[in-house]
Structure formats: structure tokens, C-alpha cells
Design an enzyme around this catalytic site. Structure first.
Site, PDB file in Angstrom:
ATOM      1  N   TRP A  25       0.831  -1.223   0.000  1.00 23.63           N
ATOM      2  CA  TRP A  25       0.000   0.000   0.000  1.00 23.63           C
ATOM      3  C   TRP A  25       0.855   1.258   0.000  1.00 23.63           C
ATOM      4  CZ3 TRP A  25      -5.061   1.763   0.263  1.00 23.63           C
ATOM      5  CH2 TRP A  25      -5.255   3.047   0.792  1.00 23.63           C
ATOM      6  N   ASP A  28       0.042   9.097   1.202  1.00 24.99           N
ATOM      7  CA  ASP A  28       0.644  10.430   0.991  1.00 24.99           C
ATOM      8  C   ASP A  28       2.130  10.436   0.624  1.00 24.99           C
ATOM      9  OD1 ASP A  28      -1.677  10.617   2.458  1.00 24.99           O
ATOM     10  OD2 ASP A  28      -0.785  11.712   4.118  1.00 24.99           O
ATOM     11  N   GLN A  44       3.848   7.292   2.548  1.00 23.12           N
ATOM     12  CA  GLN A  44       3.170   6.441   3.519  1.00 23.12           C
ATOM     13  C   GLN A  44       3.027   5.056   2.886  1.00 23.12           C
ATOM     14  OE1 GLN A  44       1.392   7.721   6.873  1.00 23.12           O
ATOM     15  NE2 GLN A  44       3.490   8.276   6.424  1.00 23.12           N
ATOM     16  N   TRP A  52      -4.187  -0.122   3.934  1.00 25.85           N
ATOM     17  CA  TRP A  52      -3.542   0.749   4.920  1.00 25.85           C
ATOM     18  C   TRP A  52      -3.276  -0.064   6.183  1.00 25.85           C
ATOM     19  CZ3 TRP A  52      -4.469   2.852   9.779  1.00 25.85           C
ATOM     20  CH2 TRP A  52      -3.728   4.007  10.101  1.00 25.85           C
ATOM     21  N   PHE A  87       3.506   8.429  10.704  1.00 24.11           N
ATOM     22  CA  PHE A  87       2.572   9.128   9.825  1.00 24.11           C
ATOM     23  C   PHE A  87       3.308  10.206   9.013  1.00 24.11           C
ATOM     24  CE2 PHE A  87      -2.066   8.400  11.397  1.00 24.11           C
ATOM     25  CZ  PHE A  87      -1.891   7.041  11.320  1.00 24.11           C
ATOM     26  N   ASP A 153       1.299  15.574  10.674  1.00 28.38           N
ATOM     27  CA  ASP A 153       1.809  15.929   9.340  1.00 28.38           C
ATOM     28  C   ASP A 153       2.681  17.184   9.345  1.00 28.38           C
ATOM     29  OD1 ASP A 153       0.087  13.832   8.769  1.00 28.38           O
ATOM     30  OD2 ASP A 153      -1.489  15.099   7.937  1.00 28.38           O
ATOM     31  N   GLU A 209      -5.501  18.212   6.979  1.00 27.23           N
ATOM     32  CA  GLU A 209      -4.362  17.299   6.925  1.00 27.23           C
ATOM     33  C   GLU A 209      -3.263  17.876   6.025  1.00 27.23           C
ATOM     34  OE1 GLU A 209      -5.973  12.934   7.787  1.00 27.23           O
ATOM     35  OE2 GLU A 209      -6.393  13.531   5.735  1.00 27.23           O
ATOM     36  N   TRP A 292      -9.006   8.378  -0.421  1.00 28.48           N
ATOM     37  CA  TRP A 292      -9.470   7.476   0.631  1.00 28.48           C
ATOM     38  C   TRP A 292     -10.793   6.855   0.226  1.00 28.48           C
ATOM     39  CZ3 TRP A 292      -6.131   5.783   3.870  1.00 28.48           C
ATOM     40  CH2 TRP A 292      -5.052   6.582   4.264  1.00 28.48           C
TER      41      TRP A 292
HETATM   42  C1  FRU Z   1      -3.612  11.918   4.896  1.00 30.88           C
HETATM   43  C2  FRU Z   1      -3.324  11.167   6.196  1.00 30.88           C
HETATM   44  C3  FRU Z   1      -2.417  11.998   7.087  1.00 30.88           C
HETATM   45  C4  FRU Z   1      -1.766  10.948   7.938  1.00 30.88           C
HETATM   46  C5  FRU Z   1      -1.585   9.817   6.960  1.00 30.88           C
HETATM   47  C6  FRU Z   1      -1.689   8.454   7.575  1.00 30.88           C
HETATM   48  O1  FRU Z   1      -3.979  11.112   3.841  1.00 30.88           O
HETATM   49  O2  FRU Z   1      -4.527  10.830   6.837  1.00 30.88           O
HETATM   50  O3  FRU Z   1      -3.089  12.996   7.822  1.00 30.88           O
HETATM   51  O4  FRU Z   1      -0.557  11.371   8.485  1.00 30.88           O
HETATM   52  O5  FRU Z   1      -2.584   9.971   5.979  1.00 30.88           O
HETATM   53  O6  FRU Z   1      -1.316   7.467   6.668  1.00 30.88           O
END
Ligand code: FRU
Length: 471
Positions: A25, A28, A44, A52, A87, A153, A209, A292
Site C-alpha cells: 500500500w 501520501d 506512507q 492501509w 505518519f 503531518d 491534513e 481514501w
Molecule cells: C492523509 C493522512 C495523514 C496521515 C496519513 C496516515 O492522507 O490521513 O493525515 O498522516 O494519511 O497514513
């Protein structure tokens, strides 16, 4: 959970020239920066399944923003300060060292996914490949008092010898906002306060975010990804948005006065973008090429998600343009076709490759009402996506049959409309009039897509088609 990287079981949707996970997966982009002759992009990542999971930082680097080399995972969660995930965050270079700033994610252990807390951490590297988590993590232990548990973030930048960090946050009043910290050494941070805040959940969201902050043409720009904005007509149609506020951060850096929130990309598949600067001073952005809760059919094949092409941000007439970086011309391996036609009937432009760039220029005659279309179809003529333009309303409509819904963009009135379209094996990025409007989309077929164009009445059209390198 196993400790084996999941295997790719089918290549049918694997991309040719985008950053994507080796398997597993991706969400971001993180830590986008230039260090020791390389651009670095982190993301990520969960390597053990196409879903996820506890977030790692995947890593790739490039000399030219075109060819990317996969590197070992940079950050693995599980330390005391990032027990349940590393994150999103950012990177900065100082004294020949690359520093990463990221959020440590922690569950309370009661199986409630919304019952968590977050802190801010640092890691560093001198070779740009191997990273060490800072011994004295966390660098910010907990959220300020007027904040909820949504506190993540970090984006760090330097200004006049001082360091600043903004964080995506939610105030105790339930509104999304961005909060600012300041440091002289990257390790100790002082809280300054919120610099910008959502007006209401419906208008600007309950949580902001992935913030980013930079200046172009003496204007300050706050980029962020608010959650919770309500659809208004043809705007804010995705689950969450990524966009920007144009404004001015005051001298004391306590208030960012700004205009309204504007979406940066009108496609279905764009989120959590992050920027960096190139050695020659351009501001470049990369986003997550998904959304998402999107189904992402590639999950069946052992992977999910990818990053967009790098795009240069240019501020023109108070509007942020996003255009493919010039370096992407390096992807062209040959001209497949080019020509000038009077477009008035369905015209098949290409069916020879899944990795092409299509450049189109329509020249409209004054006062003639016309709609033009660009379509991708599979080998049995099923529509994969369509983009229609109406030269009276100046509106583009992008339709995805797999989702049965449309996205829209308005452009300024012009007699010439130019489309620059990058097609990869399961993605399309459409840049309109030099990036005035952009649509980022995924499409899914095992066939080589057919590219069709059409117009409701005659329109002079130039086209150029290039074969692109598949790595
Ligand atoms: C955005 C988010 C961030 C977080 C990350 C987790 O897509 O929700 O705020 O750090 O993804 O994977």
C-alpha cells in the site's frame, strides 16, 4: 500479519513511469526534498498488504524527477514514540544532513480506531539512504491544550535562520486549522499558535491534513487537505479535498490572512500533495494519485496507490497553475504521430501504447458553439473515461463510467484550448491550458486504451503523440 513483503500477482495495472510501491500500500507523499544531487520522495507505505496498516515511510530517489530508483524503507514503526505508525511529514536539509519530521501514531489499545494520540518526531541521515531516529524523540510530545487528538503531518521550512513547523490540526471547537511552531535548532520547538482556521465544517472542514506553506510572486500560499467540506454545486465532490489559500502571513507569523479555499486538482484521484524547491528555484508538487475509500482494483494484484507526476506550481493572476515539470520531456522516446486536422467526427488518435503523451490544441472560431471530447476506450469500445469541453460555458466535465460520476472545471475564456495528457498503464493526468486546470484519474483495463477525440462542429485541431519510456 507476516513479515514478508506481499507479492505482485499480476502486472496488468502496474505503472510505467510513476512512483508506486514495489508491492503493498501507498498513500501520501512525504519528505519531498533535494539532497546531495538527488530528489528524494518518501511515502506512507504498508509493505505487507495492499491495505492501509501501520505506516512505514517508503523511499525513492531521482536525479532528474523522471527516473526513480526504489530505496529501502526509511522509517519502520514500532519504537516507543511511533508505536503504531510513522505518519506523514516532511524533510529539510541542514549541515549536510537530511532530517525527516514525522508524526508518531499511538492507539490506546481498546480497538477503537479513533481513540489515538499523536506526537512529532525526527530522524536523520547523512547518506540519504539509512535513517536513524533521533535519540531524544519526541520533539513535540503532545498537542497544545486547545487541540483535539488530530495533530499531525509536520511541514518544516527555514526562513532567515529560523525554522518553522506547521501541523495539520483540529481545534477543540471541532474546526480544522493549521498551527505553527518555531525552533532555532530543529530539536526544541516553541508553540506559536494557529495561523489559519476553518470558518465552518461545511465550508472548510473539521480537520486540515498535510499542510504545506510557501511563497510565489510575493504571495504566501497555504496548501492543505481539509476533511469534511460539503459539496457545493460542482465543487468539493471528492470525499476529501486538496487545495490552497492564497494570502499573507504577517511579520510576527501569527496570522495568515487569506482568500477562499480553492481545489488544486479537479480529478477523482488526488490528495495530500506536498512541495519542495528545485536547485534552480522552481516550486514542485507531488500528490497521492488516489482517494481514501476508493476501490483501487490493483489491490487484487498485491498493491494499491501511486504518486502523481511532479508538477511545477506557478502563480498567475492569483491562480495557482500546475504544469508537468519540463524534465518530463525526457520520457519521450519517439514521436508516434503529429498533425493538423479539422475535427468534426469521431477520430481515433491512438491504440498502440499504454504509455503515451497526447498534446491537443483546439482553435475555436469566434461565436461558434462547440463541444469537444477526449475519450479513452477499451478494445471492445467500452468507455473508460471521457472529458468534454463546452466553449460557451468554458466548462470541462470529466466522466468516469466505473464510478458513474463526473468532475468539473471552469477555465478562463480563450479561443485556444490546449490539453497535455499523460497516459500510463492505469492513470491519466490531464493538464489544461498550461495547468490552469488539472484532472488526475485512474482507469482500469487489461487492454491498450484507444484514444478518441471528437467535436460537435468543425474545430481546427493540432495533435502530437509521443511514446513514453516505461522505465
Ligand atoms: C492523509 C493522512 C495523514 C496521515 C496519513 C496516515 O492522507 O490521513 O493525515 O498522516 O494519511 O497514513
Amino acid at each position: 500479519m507476516t513479515n514478508e513483503q506481499i507479492q505482485i500477482t499480476n502486472d496488468r495495472y502496474r505503472l510505467g513511469y510513476h512512483v508506486m510501491p514495489k508491492s503493498g500500500w501507498i498513500n501520501d507523499p512525504n519528505g519531498f526534498c533535494y539532497f546531495n544531487e538527488y530528489y528524494h520522495i518518501f511515502y506512507q507505505h504498508y509493505p505487507y498488504s495492499p491495505e492501509w496498516g501501520p505506516m512505514h515511510w517508503g523511499h525513492a530517489r531521482s536525479k532528474d524527477l523522471v527516473h526513480w530508483e526504489d530505496l529501502p524503507i526509511a522509517l519502520t514503526p514500532g519504537s516507543t514514540e511511533d508505536k503504531d505508525g510513522c505518519f506523514s511529514g516532511s524533510a529539510i536539509v541542514k549541515d549536510d544532513t537530511l532530517y525527516l519530521f514525522y508524526t508518531g501514531h499511538h492507539y490506546y489499545g481498546d480497538n477503537d480506531p479513533d481513540h489515538f494520540w499523536q506526537n512529532q518526531n525526527m530522524a536523520y541521515s547523512t547518506d540519504g539512504v539509512n535513517f536513524t531516529k533521533y535519540e531524544n524523540n519526541p520533539i513535540i510530545e503532545s498537542e497544545p491544550e486547545d487541540n483535539t487528538h488530530h495533530f499531525r503531518d509536520p511541514k518544516v521550512w527555514e526562513d532567515n535562520g529560523k525554522y518553522y513547523m506547521i501541523l495539520g490540526s483540529q481545534g477543540k471547537d471541532g474546526l480544522g486549522r493549521v498551527i505553527l511552531y518555531q525552533s532555532d535548532n530543529l530539536k526544541e520547538w516553541d508553540y506559536i499558535g494557529d495561523i489559519a482556521k476553518s470558518e465552518s465544517i461545511e465550508k472548510e472542514g473539521f480537520m486540515w491534513e498535510c499542510p504545506d506553506f510557501f511563497s510565489l510572486n510575493n504571495k504566501d500560499i497555504l496548501l492543505c487537505s481539509p476533511q469534511g467540506i460539503k459539496q457545493q454545486g460542482k465543487e468539493y465532490l471528492n470525499l476529501f479535498q486538496t487545495g490552497y489559500f492564497l494570502g499573507h502571513l504577517n511579520e510576527e507569523k501569527t496570522t495568515f490572512s487569506h482568500d477562499r479555499f480553492i481545489e488544486l486538482d479537479y480529478g477523482h484521484d488526488f490528495y495530500a500533495a506536498q512541495t519542495t524547491t528545485t536547485p534552480d528555484g522552481r516550486r514542485i508538487l507531488i500528490g497521492w494519485m488516489a482517494m481514501w475509500e476508493s476501490p483501487m482494483p490493483e489491490k487484487e494484484d498485491g498493491w494499491a496507490g501511486a504518486l502523481t507526476l511532479p508538477r511545477e506550481l506557478v502563480l498567475l493572476d492569483n491562480h495557482l497553475y500546475m504544469k508537468p515539470v519540463d524534465e518530463l520531456k525526457e520520457l519521450r522516446t519517439q514521436t508516434l504521430d503529429s498533425g493538423h486536422i479539422y475535427l468534426e467526427e469521431p477520430t481515433l488518435l491512438s491504440k498502440q501504447s499504454s504509455h503515451i503523451e497526447v498534446n491537443l490544441e483546439h482553435k475555436f472560431e469566434e461565436r461558434k458553439e462547440i463541444t469537444t471530447s477526449f475519450e479513452l476506450k477499451d478494445a471492445s469500445n467500452q468507455l473508460l473515461l471521457s472529458l468534454n469541453y463546452d466553449n460557451q460555458t468554458n466548462e470541462f466535465e470529466l466522466y468516469r463510467p466505473d464510478k458513474d460520476d463526473s468532475r468539473f472545471a471552469l477555465i478562463s475564456a480563450k479561443n485556444t484550448v490546449e490539453l497535455q495528457i499523460f497516459i500510463d498503464k492505469s492513470s491519466v493526468e490531464i493538464f489544461i491550458n498550461g495547468g490552469e486546470a488539472v484532472f488526475t484519474e485512474r482507469y482500469y483495463t487489461e487492454d491498450v486504451p484507444q484514444v478518441w477525440i471528437n467535436a460537435s462542429d468543425g474545430v481546427a485541431t493540432n495533435y502530437d503523440l509521443y511514446q513514453l519510456n516505461e522505465k
